[in-house]
Every structure is written in structure tokens, then in C-alpha cells.
Design an enzyme around this catalytic site. Structure first.
Site, PDB file in Angstrom:
ATOM      1  N   PHE A 115       9.995  -0.883  -3.428  1.00  0.00           N
ATOM      2  CA  PHE A 115       8.726  -1.110  -2.736  1.00  0.00           C
ATOM      3  C   PHE A 115       7.786  -1.854  -3.675  1.00  0.00           C
ATOM      4  CE2 PHE A 115       6.554   0.275   1.143  1.00  0.00           C
ATOM      5  CZ  PHE A 115       7.628   0.656   1.936  1.00  0.00           C
ATOM      6  N   GLN A 235      -7.728  -2.211   1.999  1.00  0.00           N
ATOM      7  CA  GLN A 235      -6.489  -2.971   1.788  1.00  0.00           C
ATOM      8  C   GLN A 235      -6.022  -3.734   3.031  1.00  0.00           C
ATOM      9  OE1 GLN A 235      -2.379  -0.941   1.349  1.00  0.00           O
ATOM     10  NE2 GLN A 235      -2.832  -1.774  -0.665  1.00  0.00           N
ATOM     11  N   HIS A 237      -2.662  -5.366   4.410  1.00  0.00           N
ATOM     12  CA  HIS A 237      -1.211  -5.412   4.211  1.00  0.00           C
ATOM     13  C   HIS A 237      -0.745  -6.817   4.583  1.00  0.00           C
ATOM     14  CE1 HIS A 237       3.029  -4.564   4.691  1.00  0.00           C
ATOM     15  NE2 HIS A 237       2.862  -3.300   4.336  1.00  0.00           N
ATOM     16  N   LEU A 247       2.283  -3.278  12.144  1.00  0.00           N
ATOM     17  CA  LEU A 247       2.867  -3.424  10.814  1.00  0.00           C
ATOM     18  C   LEU A 247       4.363  -3.707  10.816  1.00  0.00           C
ATOM     19  CD1 LEU A 247       1.599  -3.064   7.945  1.00  0.00           C
ATOM     20  CD2 LEU A 247       3.029  -1.043   7.800  1.00  0.00           C
ATOM     21  N   GLU A 250       6.775  -2.943   4.385  1.00  0.00           N
ATOM     22  CA  GLU A 250       7.160  -3.555   3.113  1.00  0.00           C
ATOM     23  C   GLU A 250       8.631  -3.259   2.777  1.00  0.00           C
ATOM     24  OE1 GLU A 250       3.854  -2.985   0.437  1.00  0.00           O
ATOM     25  OE2 GLU A 250       5.261  -2.566  -1.169  1.00  0.00           O
ATOM     26  N   ARG A 281       0.230  -5.461  -2.705  1.00  0.00           N
ATOM     27  CA  ARG A 281      -0.206  -6.022  -1.423  1.00  0.00           C
ATOM     28  C   ARG A 281      -1.405  -6.958  -1.544  1.00  0.00           C
ATOM     29  NH1 ARG A 281       0.539  -0.363   1.891  1.00  0.00           N
ATOM     30  NH2 ARG A 281       2.803  -0.489   1.894  1.00  0.00           N
ATOM     31  N   HIS A 351      -5.377  -2.467   6.737  1.00  0.00           N
ATOM     32  CA  HIS A 351      -4.359  -1.409   6.731  1.00  0.00           C
ATOM     33  C   HIS A 351      -4.824  -0.072   6.197  1.00  0.00           C
ATOM     34  CE1 HIS A 351      -0.316   0.131   6.679  1.00  0.00           C
ATOM     35  NE2 HIS A 351      -0.331   0.323   5.374  1.00  0.00           N
ATOM     36  N   ARG A 393      -4.049   0.294  -3.203  1.00  0.00           N
ATOM     37  CA  ARG A 393      -2.977   1.305  -3.166  1.00  0.00           C
ATOM     38  C   ARG A 393      -1.600   0.646  -3.183  1.00  0.00           C
ATOM     39  NH1 ARG A 393       0.307   3.398   0.837  1.00  0.00           N
ATOM     40  NH2 ARG A 393      -0.820   2.586   2.632  1.00  0.00           N
TER      41      ARG A 393
HETATM   42  C1  FAD Z   1       1.943   1.330  10.484  1.00  0.00           C
HETATM   43  C2  FAD Z   1       1.715   2.085   9.218  1.00  0.00           C
HETATM   44  C3  FAD Z   1       2.772   2.295   8.341  1.00  0.00           C
HETATM   45  C4  FAD Z   1       2.563   2.996   7.158  1.00  0.00           C
HETATM   46  N1  FAD Z   1       3.626   3.219   6.324  1.00  0.00           N
HETATM   47  C5  FAD Z   1       3.437   3.932   5.179  1.00  0.00           C
HETATM   48  C6  FAD Z   1       4.526   4.224   4.313  1.00  0.00           C
HETATM   49  O1  FAD Z   1       5.667   3.851   4.561  1.00  0.00           O
HETATM   50  N2  FAD Z   1       4.265   4.927   3.196  1.00  0.00           N
HETATM   51  C7  FAD Z   1       3.025   5.366   2.874  1.00  0.00           C
HETATM   52  O2  FAD Z   1       2.850   6.003   1.846  1.00  0.00           O
HETATM   53  N3  FAD Z   1       1.967   5.122   3.697  1.00  0.00           N
HETATM   54  C8  FAD Z   1       2.145   4.431   4.840  1.00  0.00           C
HETATM   55  N4  FAD Z   1       1.088   4.191   5.665  1.00  0.00           N
HETATM   56  C9  FAD Z   1      -0.207   4.833   5.391  1.00  0.00           C
HETATM   57  C10 FAD Z   1      -0.155   6.297   5.820  1.00  0.00           C
HETATM   58  O3  FAD Z   1       0.672   6.432   6.938  1.00  0.00           O
HETATM   59  C11 FAD Z   1      -1.526   6.860   6.184  1.00  0.00           C
HETATM   60  O4  FAD Z   1      -2.433   6.561   5.166  1.00  0.00           O
HETATM   61  C12 FAD Z   1      -1.427   8.375   6.323  1.00  0.00           C
HETATM   62  O5  FAD Z   1      -0.415   8.718   7.230  1.00  0.00           O
HETATM   63  C13 FAD Z   1      -2.734   9.007   6.756  1.00  0.00           C
HETATM   64  O6  FAD Z   1      -2.492  10.377   6.930  1.00  0.00           O
HETATM   65  P1  FAD Z   1      -3.670  11.429   7.139  1.00  0.00           P
HETATM   66  O7  FAD Z   1      -3.040  12.757   7.224  1.00  0.00           O
HETATM   67  O8  FAD Z   1      -4.710  11.202   6.127  1.00  0.00           O
HETATM   68  O9  FAD Z   1      -4.299  10.995   8.542  1.00  0.00           O
HETATM   69  P2  FAD Z   1      -3.642  10.730   9.977  1.00  0.00           P
HETATM   70  O10 FAD Z   1      -2.174  10.896   9.993  1.00  0.00           O
HETATM   71  O11 FAD Z   1      -4.220   9.445  10.459  1.00  0.00           O
HETATM   72  O12 FAD Z   1      -4.232  11.911  10.817  1.00  0.00           O
HETATM   73  C14 FAD Z   1      -5.607  11.997  11.117  1.00  0.00           C
HETATM   74  C15 FAD Z   1      -5.810  13.242  11.942  1.00  0.00           C
HETATM   75  O13 FAD Z   1      -7.195  13.461  12.096  1.00  0.00           O
HETATM   76  C16 FAD Z   1      -7.476  13.780  13.437  1.00  0.00           C
HETATM   77  N5  FAD Z   1      -8.873  13.390  13.713  1.00  0.00           N
HETATM   78  C17 FAD Z   1      -9.489  12.227  13.418  1.00  0.00           C
HETATM   79  N6  FAD Z   1     -10.774  12.259  13.827  1.00  0.00           N
HETATM   80  C18 FAD Z   1     -10.971  13.470  14.382  1.00  0.00           C
HETATM   81  C19 FAD Z   1     -12.072  14.116  15.017  1.00  0.00           C
HETATM   82  N7  FAD Z   1     -13.257  13.504  15.183  1.00  0.00           N
HETATM   83  N8  FAD Z   1     -11.902  15.362  15.491  1.00  0.00           N
HETATM   84  C20 FAD Z   1     -10.717  16.001  15.370  1.00  0.00           C
HETATM   85  N9  FAD Z   1      -9.635  15.439  14.797  1.00  0.00           N
HETATM   86  C21 FAD Z   1      -9.764  14.197  14.304  1.00  0.00           C
HETATM   87  C22 FAD Z   1      -6.456  13.003  14.242  1.00  0.00           C
HETATM   88  O14 FAD Z   1      -6.264  13.588  15.503  1.00  0.00           O
HETATM   89  C23 FAD Z   1      -5.237  13.161  13.346  1.00  0.00           C
HETATM   90  O15 FAD Z   1      -4.585  14.366  13.635  1.00  0.00           O
HETATM   91  C24 FAD Z   1       1.278   3.469   6.846  1.00  0.00           C
HETATM   92  C25 FAD Z   1       0.215   3.254   7.715  1.00  0.00           C
HETATM   93  C26 FAD Z   1       0.426   2.555   8.880  1.00  0.00           C
HETATM   94  C27 FAD Z   1      -0.742   2.281   9.773  1.00  0.00           C
END
Ligand code: FAD
Length: 578
Positions: A115, A235, A237, A247, A250, A281, A351, A393
Site C-alpha cells: 500500500f 486528504q 485520494h 473510490l 489503492e 496519496r 476522501h 494519512r
Molecule cells: C471508499 C472508502 C474506502 C476506504 N478504504 C480504506 C481502507 O482500505 N483502509 C483504511 O484504513 N481506511 C479506508 N478508508 C477510510 C475508513 O474507512 C474510514 O476512515 C473509517 O471507516 C471511519 O470509521 P469510523 O468508525 O470513524 O466512522 P464510520 O464508519 O463512518 O461510522 C460513523 C458512524 O457514526 C454514526 N453517526 C454519524 N453522525 C451521527 C449522528 N448525528 N447521530 C448518530 N449517529 C451518527 C453513523 O451512523 C455511523 O454509524 C476508506 C474510506 C472510504 C470512503
């Protein structure tokens, strides 16, 4: 309706669920989520989770930590980064033990792939560090953690939308949420609250982020006077599907895919001779814009919607089907292209938020440069800023961040609630919030929110995007200030109580506008180029004046910005070459 718990976690992505799983072992724990948990954005994470397991070649946590710090252009806090790399290993094995179906090596160990920015021996060459479950790694993490939370009796409030957090005399005492199905207001009293509400890529027009990524947690806290850290670093991507931003992981380049311009040249040879297409990135996104700007994009017209090609055709059908099925499917569905036969048209897509709610390495929210905490308030995941990603990142490090710091926050919070009492809420609080929501429901006749949202997204894309200038950003700050003013008059079309998604969209737009405004103000202030913050008028990194985090406080229409020192206690900053 009022509920009482030891711990209330807001957000059911990887960070929220990992914290809930840990806290739920000893404390009464609830998770509220505006989405059904397994629809959280973590489920879209494709390529992998980085950990120096050394399963397919030699690797060390120390190398992982160094790459993370260099990748973040030395704005990364170094001790937390070392923790991240160290604990990534046990976190990945813990996920495996919980049942996560990783891809395997022929001898049955967790398989690993390359990666961007992850190297062996402090930058010598790419290393295979990303553990993966095809290109559905986040989906598998989310399903595994959700099942485990259910098994451990965590209580879920699905489709509950956080609207406010209560902080009294520097102590968090609970929160308010609207239940989507009924429109009812619920108050949650809690000894501790953890925010894990994810990212806010929706402030940009072209983004990989889902519609729900509106930064509700950081915005609510900003309005409660909590400063946000390093908000100028967002960031892009390099490989979003042209025009859509969806997306293309990568991992395609990790498996050997190559970026090419209109002449078929592998242009990364010029920009990062050692790591090539696996450079970080920020560098690749800038390289793509340079190619486009010099007329070597696919169209060759130097326009904002020009693009380049991601060529994976040489990997062959079998590798694509076994290791990258999801992106193969995306290419066929959205572009009508078979990546085994043709290159994929790509352009950079907004991203990931490096900045967010400042925390220490136990997930506790801090409010100043001395690390003063708000008692009982925690944050983890993309909405938080530990800071382990600095100014940029590395791929796979977000999933590590969720599990390492989600777990650490969960462990700390269980200890905290074991000795803390349930704080009282101010007596008239529920009425005050109920009245505010009722007033919003009555706001009919004003302009609709959609044009405002589009204006904000275009402004951020054009003026606070990959390349930035004083003139553009000053204009963005002015225009965003004006949009925030117009937002106050927005009208609500749907006045119903049940599933009133237009009410929630208005709340989400208000959150995005506040965060976009803070982002533009902090970016305007930082007069250097570092990581994802690339200024045409200040093209060099300036460690003398700017090796410091920003802490931005929203005070009405003003953003007041202070500084916080960066921990550079392990590796002194050096020029960043790949
Ligand atoms: C397409 C894509 C591919 C990616 N691939 C990778 C990868 O391969 N490796 C890597 O390390 N990272 C990757 N990332 C980044 C990574 O996936 C995210 O940064 C990470 O999953 C975020 O997780 P989180 O638990 O912080 O939030 P999220 O998984 O976004 O969860 C947020 C939660 O908060 C809740 N929420 C939000 N607002 C409210 C509210 N007002 N009231 C109640 N609930 C709320 C939502 O319902 C949800 O449950 C990728 C991102 C994307 C977009």
C-alpha cells in the site's frame, strides 16, 4: 424520553463498535447511530488494514511508525504513532480471533499486500503490510464487530440522530438525539459519552464519502466551544471514478496497477522514483493535477474535469476476481468498463479528514495545548484527531486507528465509569432542546437547502481543494460566512414527525457548513505547504514557523485559532522524498 447508561457511544462504525465491545464487557453500554450499524461507512473500506505482522516478508512495527510519521509530513505526534504501529499487530490478531475472514497465504497465515507509503527499512522499498479480506476489508470488520457487540449485550438505538451534547462545568453529562421513526426527542444521561461519528467528505463536490458523512460529532462539539485540531488537512485520494468520486482502492496499485497519462506514460516515475505508484496519496493527487495542467490528462484540455488512467489490465481476470472483486464490479456498473480489458478513468476525490476532535492516546477529548480534558467525553475514529495521521494519512492506517484507539478508548472508559457517578442534567435542558427542534420544524417558506449545499461543495472543491492560494481561500472564507448567514433562513418542506429526512438534512447541512468554514479559515492561516495542504503561494514546508498543530474554536461568526506543539520526540523532521 430519558435513558440512563454508564457509556453512550455515538456511531456504529469500526471505532464506535470496537469501543462499545470493550466498554460493554463491564459497563452498561448503548450505541446510538443515525444509520443501521452495518450501513456505517467503515463497511465501504476496501483495501486493507496495516500491521507489521511480517507474514510474507520481514516487517517491523518501528518501520510502520516511521512511515506513518514521514507520510504525515512530520505533523504526526510521534509517540501515539508508535503506539498505533505497535498495537496494530495485536488488534489484527484480535479481529482474526473474533472471526474476521482475512485472505490467507498458502500456509494459512493472514495474507498481506503493498500500500502507498508503507516501506521496509525506513523507505528502502514497498513492503507487504496491508492485511485484507479481498477488497471488502471494512465490511468484514464491521460485520465481525457488530456480531460481537450483540453477543456482549450492547444496547443499540438504530436510526437515532445526535443533535446536542451536554457539557456542564467541564464535565460531559449526556446527549440528545432525535428518533428518526417517530420524530421523538430522546435524552441520554451517561457517565461517559464517546463520539465516533466518522468523516465529513460531503463538504466537497467530488468525494468518496457517503451522504451520511456530515461531521455531526465535531460540529456539535465546535458549537459547544470545543476546539477542533488540524482542520486544514483534508486528504484527496488520487483514484476516484471520474466524475463520481467513488473510490477505486489503492490496493489496485498495491497489486501492481499503474497510473498512466494520455500518452500511456507511467508518470509517477518522474514524481516518486523509488515508490512510483505507491507514493503517498497527497503526492500522487498533486502529480495527477500537474499532468492534467500540462495537457497530458486523458482529454488534454487542462479542464477541471480532466482525468488520467489507472491500468490494471495486466493483472489478469483471475487476480482481479480473487483480490479486487468489488472495484471490478464498480468499474463495470458505473463505467461499463472491464478493468481486465481496459484502464479505469480516475481523478482525485475528497476522501479523509486528518483533523477533528483532539484526543489523547486514551481517547479522552482535550481542549487546549496542555492536554486539559473534558471529564467523561471521548472520541475515536475519523472524527477524532489523536494525531497519528499528521498532514497526510497513509492508506490502511484509518482502519488501524479505529481498532487501536477505539479499543484503547473502550478500555479507558470502562475504568472511568467504574468510579464515576451519573451526573445530573440541568433541569430545563430537555425543554430547551425540544423547543429548538420545534422551531426548526416550523421554519417553512424559506429557501430550500439544496442550492446552499451545492454552493458550499463547489466552493470547497474549487478554492480549498488540492492546490490552494491566499486569494481563493480568502474568497472561500467570505462566501462560506455568507452561506452560514443564509442557512439561518432555510425553510423546511416536510413538517411531519415520522422519518422526516428533510429535517435531518438541514441539521447535517448546518454541520457541514460549520466545518467547511473552520477548514477554510485554518487553511488560509497556514502559510506553508505540508502534506495535503499544498499552497501555490507558499510551496515549501516551513518547520520554523509552522511545525505546530492548529486548534480552531468557533465563536459565533469568528474562528479563533491557536497552536499546539507537535511531538517529534523520536525522529527529527527531514525532507520528505520517495
Ligand atoms: C471508499 C472508502 C474506502 C476506504 N478504504 C480504506 C481502507 O482500505 N483502509 C483504511 O484504513 N481506511 C479506508 N478508508 C477510510 C475508513 O474507512 C474510514 O476512515 C473509517 O471507516 C471511519 O470509521 P469510523 O468508525 O470513524 O466512522 P464510520 O464508519 O463512518 O461510522 C460513523 C458512524 O457514526 C454514526 N453517526 C454519524 N453522525 C451521527 C449522528 N448525528 N447521530 C448518530 N449517529 C451518527 C453513523 O451512523 C455511523 O454509524 C476508506 C474510506 C472510504 C470512503
Amino acid at each position: 424520553m430519558t435513558h440512563a447508561f454508564d457509556v453512550v457511544v455515538v456511531g456504529a462504525g469500526g471505532a464506535g463498535l470496537y469501543c462499545a465491545l470493550e466498554a460493554g464487557k463491564s459497563a452498561r453500554t448503548a450505541v446510538i447511530s443515525k444509520l443501521y450499524p452495518v450501513r456505517s461507512h467503515t463497511g465501504t473500506a476496501q483495501g486493507g488494514i496495516g500491521a507489521a505482522l511480517g507474514n510474507v516478508e520481514e516487517d517491523r512495527a518501528e518501520w510502520h511508525a516511521f512511515d506513518t510519521i514521514k507520510g504525515g509530513d512530520y505533523l504526526t505526534d510521534q509517540k501515539p504513532a508508535a503506539l498505533l504501529a505497535d498495537e496494530a499487530v495485536s488488534a489484527v490478531y484480535h479481529l482474526e480471533n473474533l472471526g474476521l475472514p482475512f485472505n490467507r497465504t498458502p500456509d494459512g497465515r493472514i495474507d498481506q499486500r503493498r500500500f502507498g507509503g508503507h516501506t521496509r527499512n525506513f523507505g528502502e522499498a514497498p513492503v507487504r503490510r496491508a492485511c485484507y479480506a479481498a477488497d471488502r476489508t471494512g465490511h468484514m470488520i464491521l460485520q465481525t464487530l457488530f456480531q460481537q457487540c450483540i453477543k456482549h449485550n450492547v444496547v443499540f438505538y438504530d436510526e437515532f440522530h445526535l443533535v446536542d451534547i451536554f457539557i456542564e462545568r467541564n464535565r460531559c453529562c449526556g446527549l440528545a438525539a432525535v428518533e428518526l421513526a417517530t420524530g421523538d426527542l430522546h435524552v441520554f444521561r451517561a457517565k461517559a459519552v464517546l463520539l465516533a461519528t466518522g468523516g465529513f467528505g460531503r463538504m466537497f463536490r467530488i468525494t468518496s464519502n457517503a451522504y451520511a458523512n456530515t461531521g455531526d460529532g465535531p460540529a456539535v462539539l465546535a458549537r459547544r466551544g470545543v476546539p477542533l485540531e488540524d482542520m486544514e488537512f483534508f486528504q484527496f485520494h488520487p483514484t476516484g471514478i471520474r466524475g463520481l468520486g467513488i473510490l477505486i482502492t489503492e490496493a489496485v496499485r498495491g497489486e501492481g496497477g499503474v497510473l498512466r497519462n494520455r500518452n500511456g506514460e507511467r508518470f509517477m516515475e518522474k514524481y516518486a522514483p523509488t515508490l512510483l505508484d505507491l507514493a503517498p496519496r497527497d503526492m500522487i493527487s498533486r502529480a495527477i493535477l500537474t499532468e492534467i495542467g500540462e495537457g497530458r490528462g486523458a482529454k488534454g484540455d487542462r479542464s477541471a474535469d480532466d482525468y488520467v488512467f489507472l491500468d490494471a489490465s495486466h493483472l489478469g481476470k483471475d487476480v482481479l476476481a480473487a483480490k479486487l472483486p468489488e472495484i471490478s464490479d464498480f468499474s463495470r456498473t458505473y463505467l461499463g468498463i472491464d478493468p481486465a480489458a481496459e484502464p479505469i478513468p480516475v481523478q482525485p476525490t475528497a476522501h479523509y479528514a486528518m483533523g477533528g476532535i483532539p484526543t489523547d492516546d486514551r481517547g479522552r477529548v482535550t481542549i487546549d495545548d496542555k492536554g486539559t480534558i473534558i471529564e467523561g467525553l471521548y472520541a475515536a475514529g475519523e472524527c477524532a484527531c489523536v494525531s497519528v495521521h499528521g498532514a497526510n494519512r497513509l492508506g490502511t492506517n484509518s482502519l488501524v486507528d479505529l481498532v487501536v484507539f477505539g479499543r484503547r478508548a473502550g478500555q479507558d472508559v470502562s475504568g472511568y465509569v467504574g468510579q464515576a457517578g451519573l451526573p445530573d442534567l440541568p433541569p430545563d435542558l430537555t425543554d430547551r432542546i425540544g423547543e429548538a427542534i420545534a422551531r426548526l420544524r416550523e421554519r417553512t417558506g424559506g429557501p430550500p437547502p439544496e442550492p446552499l449545499r451545492e454552493e458550499m461543495q463547489n466552493l470547497m472543491m474549487q478554492k480549498v481543494g488540492i492546490y490552494r492560494t491566499e486569494k481563493d481561500m480568502a474568497e472561500a472564507v467570505r462566501a462560506l460566512g455568507e452561506l452560514r448567514g443564509r442557512y439561518r433562513d432555510i425553510g423546511l418542506v416536510d413538517r411531519g414527525r415520522e422519518f422526516n429526512t428533510s429535517l435531518l438534512e438541514i441539521l447535517e447541512l448546518g454541520n457541514l457548513l460549520d466545518l467547511a468554514y473552520i477548514t477554510a479559515c485554518t487553511a488560509l492561516r497556514r502559510r506553508e505547504s505540508r502534506g495535503a495542504h499544498a499552497r501555490e503561494d507558499f510551496p515549501e514546508r516551513d518547520d520554523t514557523a509552522w511545525l505546530k498543530h492548529s486548534l480552531a474554536r468557533l465563536e459565533g461568526d469568528a474562528v479563533v485559532i491557536g497552536d499546539k506543539p507537535v511531538d517529534i520526540s523520536i525522529w527529527p523532521p527531514r525532507p520528505r522524498k520517495y
